[in-house]
Design a protein around this motif. Structure first.
Motif, PDB file in Angstrom:
ATOM      1  N   LYS A  31      -8.056  -0.139  -8.983  1.00 22.36           N
ATOM      2  CA  LYS A  31      -7.106  -1.176 -10.510  1.00 22.36           C
ATOM      3  C   LYS A  31      -7.870  -2.049 -11.024  1.00 22.36           C
ATOM      4  O   LYS A  31      -8.063  -1.990 -12.442  1.00 22.36           O
ATOM      5  CB  LYS A  31      -6.249  -1.937  -9.398  1.00 22.36           C
ATOM      6  N   ILE A  87       2.366   1.481  -3.622  1.00 17.91           N
ATOM      7  CA  ILE A  87       1.253   2.232  -4.773  1.00 17.91           C
ATOM      8  C   ILE A  87       1.342   3.667  -3.668  1.00 17.91           C
ATOM      9  O   ILE A  87       1.360   4.514  -5.143  1.00 17.91           O
ATOM     10  CB  ILE A  87       0.002   1.699  -4.363  1.00 17.91           C
ATOM     11  N   ARG A  88       1.116   4.082  -3.464  1.00 17.02           N
ATOM     12  CA  ARG A  88       0.645   5.656  -2.898  1.00 17.02           C
ATOM     13  C   ARG A  88       2.027   6.396  -3.479  1.00 17.02           C
ATOM     14  O   ARG A  88       1.633   7.297  -4.029  1.00 17.02           O
ATOM     15  CB  ARG A  88       0.409   5.847  -1.326  1.00 17.02           C
ATOM     16  N   ASP A 139      -6.954   2.051   2.482  1.00 21.03           N
ATOM     17  CA  ASP A 139      -6.426   0.742   1.959  1.00 21.03           C
ATOM     18  C   ASP A 139      -7.235  -0.087   0.178  1.00 21.03           C
ATOM     19  O   ASP A 139      -6.479  -0.102  -0.884  1.00 21.03           O
ATOM     20  CB  ASP A 139      -4.845  -0.483   1.596  1.00 21.03           C
ATOM     21  N   ASN A 180       1.656   6.506  -6.728  1.00 17.12           N
ATOM     22  CA  ASN A 180       0.651   7.093  -7.440  1.00 17.12           C
ATOM     23  C   ASN A 180       0.822   9.262  -7.192  1.00 17.12           C
ATOM     24  O   ASN A 180       0.590   9.946  -8.019  1.00 17.12           O
ATOM     25  CB  ASN A 180      -0.321   6.941  -6.004  1.00 17.12           C
ATOM     26  N   SER A 237      -9.286   0.602  -1.591  1.00 18.45           N
ATOM     27  CA  SER A 237      -9.251   1.476  -2.469  1.00 18.45           C
ATOM     28  C   SER A 237      -8.333   1.406  -3.336  1.00 18.45           C
ATOM     29  O   SER A 237      -8.690   1.811  -5.341  1.00 18.45           O
ATOM     30  CB  SER A 237      -9.961   2.925  -2.501  1.00 18.45           C
ATOM     31  N   LEU A 238      -7.205   0.843  -3.249  1.00 17.09           N
ATOM     32  CA  LEU A 238      -5.781   0.839  -4.189  1.00 17.09           C
ATOM     33  C   LEU A 238      -5.972  -0.637  -5.385  1.00 17.09           C
ATOM     34  O   LEU A 238      -6.025  -0.468  -6.383  1.00 17.09           O
ATOM     35  CB  LEU A 238      -5.028   1.360  -3.603  1.00 17.09           C
ATOM     36  N   TRP A 239      -6.971  -1.416  -4.377  1.00 22.29           N
ATOM     37  CA  TRP A 239      -7.611  -2.474  -5.330  1.00 22.29           C
ATOM     38  C   TRP A 239      -8.531  -1.738  -6.095  1.00 22.29           C
ATOM     39  O   TRP A 239      -8.856  -3.003  -7.092  1.00 22.29           O
ATOM     40  CB  TRP A 239      -7.646  -3.278  -3.744  1.00 22.29           C
ATOM     41  N   PRO A 254       0.936  -1.206  -0.257  1.00 24.11           N
ATOM     42  CA  PRO A 254      -0.079   0.049  -0.075  1.00 24.11           C
ATOM     43  C   PRO A 254       0.906   0.921  -0.110  1.00 24.11           C
ATOM     44  O   PRO A 254       0.494   2.908  -0.922  1.00 24.11           O
ATOM     45  CB  PRO A 254      -0.869  -0.312   1.344  1.00 24.11           C
ATOM     46  N   ASP A 309      -7.736   4.705 -12.123  1.00 28.31           N
ATOM     47  CA  ASP A 309      -6.375   4.110 -10.869  1.00 28.31           C
ATOM     48  C   ASP A 309      -5.350   5.047 -11.171  1.00 28.31           C
ATOM     49  O   ASP A 309      -4.861   5.349 -12.223  1.00 28.31           O
ATOM     50  CB  ASP A 309      -6.254   2.570 -11.736  1.00 28.31           C
ATOM     51  N   SER A 333      -2.863   4.750  -9.837  1.00 31.09           N
ATOM     52  CA  SER A 333      -1.348   4.353 -10.593  1.00 31.09           C
ATOM     53  C   SER A 333      -1.077   4.104 -12.123  1.00 31.09           C
ATOM     54  O   SER A 333       0.260   3.476 -12.454  1.00 31.09           O
ATOM     55  CB  SER A 333      -1.021   3.226  -9.597  1.00 31.09           C
ATOM     56  N   GLN A 335      -9.127   7.518  -0.650  1.00 29.43           N
ATOM     57  CA  GLN A 335      -7.856   7.417  -1.195  1.00 29.43           C
ATOM     58  C   GLN A 335      -7.268   6.618  -0.106  1.00 29.43           C
ATOM     59  O   GLN A 335      -6.200   6.348  -0.042  1.00 29.43           O
ATOM     60  CB  GLN A 335      -7.714   8.940  -1.428  1.00 29.43           C
TER      61      GLN A 335
END
Length: 323
Positions: free
Chosen positions: A296, A29-30, A289, A33, A291-293, A26, A156, A158, A286
């Motif tokens: 995507k 990824i942040r 965590d 981003n 939300s990152l999945w 996480p 996404d 990222s 945001q």
């Protein structure tokens, strides 16, 4: 046809899972981003040491010379941990293209360099061209070195999408095979994302309480989670079957990878929707965590061909077989 993975596949998946679990994905990824790609590139260096980058690279070019089944095993784990960067392009598509037109470029790829691909008309934009060491522009069977131009944002954060301007021509390749391997890898990535969303949501439902009871004990929540679990499990044989079809060069390979992409995409999207329903609005913030999945999944459902395009390919193949 046997779909079960053997012990070597399970061990390989476990080694990738352990590496990524220790990497605090996480936060990686942040950072990606926000424009700080250094932690993510360090993860890619460690993945290259396990052989992930060189899975489809021949041994004579310092790769593992593995096959599509090994690819699916690895990319599913990359999906489970939502690894940022051009995953499908680096691990799957670029090796197939370069093997046909510029095998001398495969060594750096196996050693850990990143590659991105824009393949017209299905994939008009290249992912993360700003961090890729090599960008490939594919149109009409011609593979060229591409230069990144206009960029677009993705749902996404990222993923940065860029149009490519073709430059030096590397030659002609069987782009249909490269596209199919990209579709297969994208399906595997979605399968992994869906699995993590389900596991995370089940854990949350066991802890979150309403009216003095864990919400996971409510029948309605159980039904929603069970539907996700069934969808993911029903997609898995299609994914593995497609990998075998690609590995063995079966005439049904294109149909099978499209079926797998639809099934894995639908299952992952259902997992994302259910995760958001169970978690509530916090699941899409945001700072959380999950939300990152979720984002995507939203982006990858239409990557390497939309669901409608792949359903059309399956229908056309079935009609051709029946005639």
């Amino acid at each position: 046809m046997r779909f079960a993975l053997d012990e070597s596949h399970e061990d390989f998946a476990s080694s990738i899972d352990a590496l990524l679990t220790k990497s605090d994905m996480p936060q990686v990824i942040r950072a990606w981003n926000s424009g700080d790609t250094a932690p993510g590139l360090q993860v890619w260096e460690r993945l290259a040491e396990t052989g992930v980058n060189g899975l489809l690279v021949a041994e004579e070019h310092d790769g593992l010379g593995a096959d599509a089944v090994d690819l699916v095993v690895a990319v599913e784990q990359l999906g489970r941990h939502a690894v940022p960067g051009p995953v499908v392009e680096t691990v799957a598509v670029a090796p197939v293209l370069l093997a046909a037109v510029a095998p001398e470029r495969l060594g750096p790829l196996a050693a850990g360099s990143l590659a991105t691909v824009a393949m017209l008309p299905h994939t008009p934009y290249a992912v993360d061209a700003h961090v890729a060491d090599l960008a490939l522009h594919v149109a009409g069977g011609t593979v060229s070195v591409g230069t990144a131009g206009e960029t677009r944002e993705s749902v996404d954060r990222s993923r940065t999408l860029a149009s490519l301007t073709p430059g030096e021509s590397l030659g002609s390749a069987d782009t249909a095979a490269a596209f199919d391997i990209g579709v297969l890898a994208s399906a595997a990535q979605l399968q992994g994302l869906g699995r993590t969303l389900l596991d995370t949501t089940v854990e949350y439902a066991q802890q979150r309480k309403q009216f003095g009871r864990a919400i996971g004990s409510f029948q309605a929540v159980k039904h929603h989670l069970a539907e996700v679990a069934v969808a993911l499990e029903m997609a898995r044989p299609l994914l593995h079957g497609a990998a075998i079809a690609v590995r063995d060069g079966l005439p049904t390979a294109s149909r099978d990878v499209s079926a797998a992409k639809v099934a894995c995409g639908d299952a992952a999207y259902l997992a994302a929707r259910t995760a958001l329903q169970v978690h509530g609005a916090i699941g899409y913030t945001q700072e959380y965590d999950l939300s990152l999945w979720i984002t995507k999944v939203r982006a990858l459902v239409t990557a390497w061909g939309t669901p409608d395009e792949h359903r059309a390919r399956v229908v056309a193949a079935l009609e051709s077989e029946a005639s």
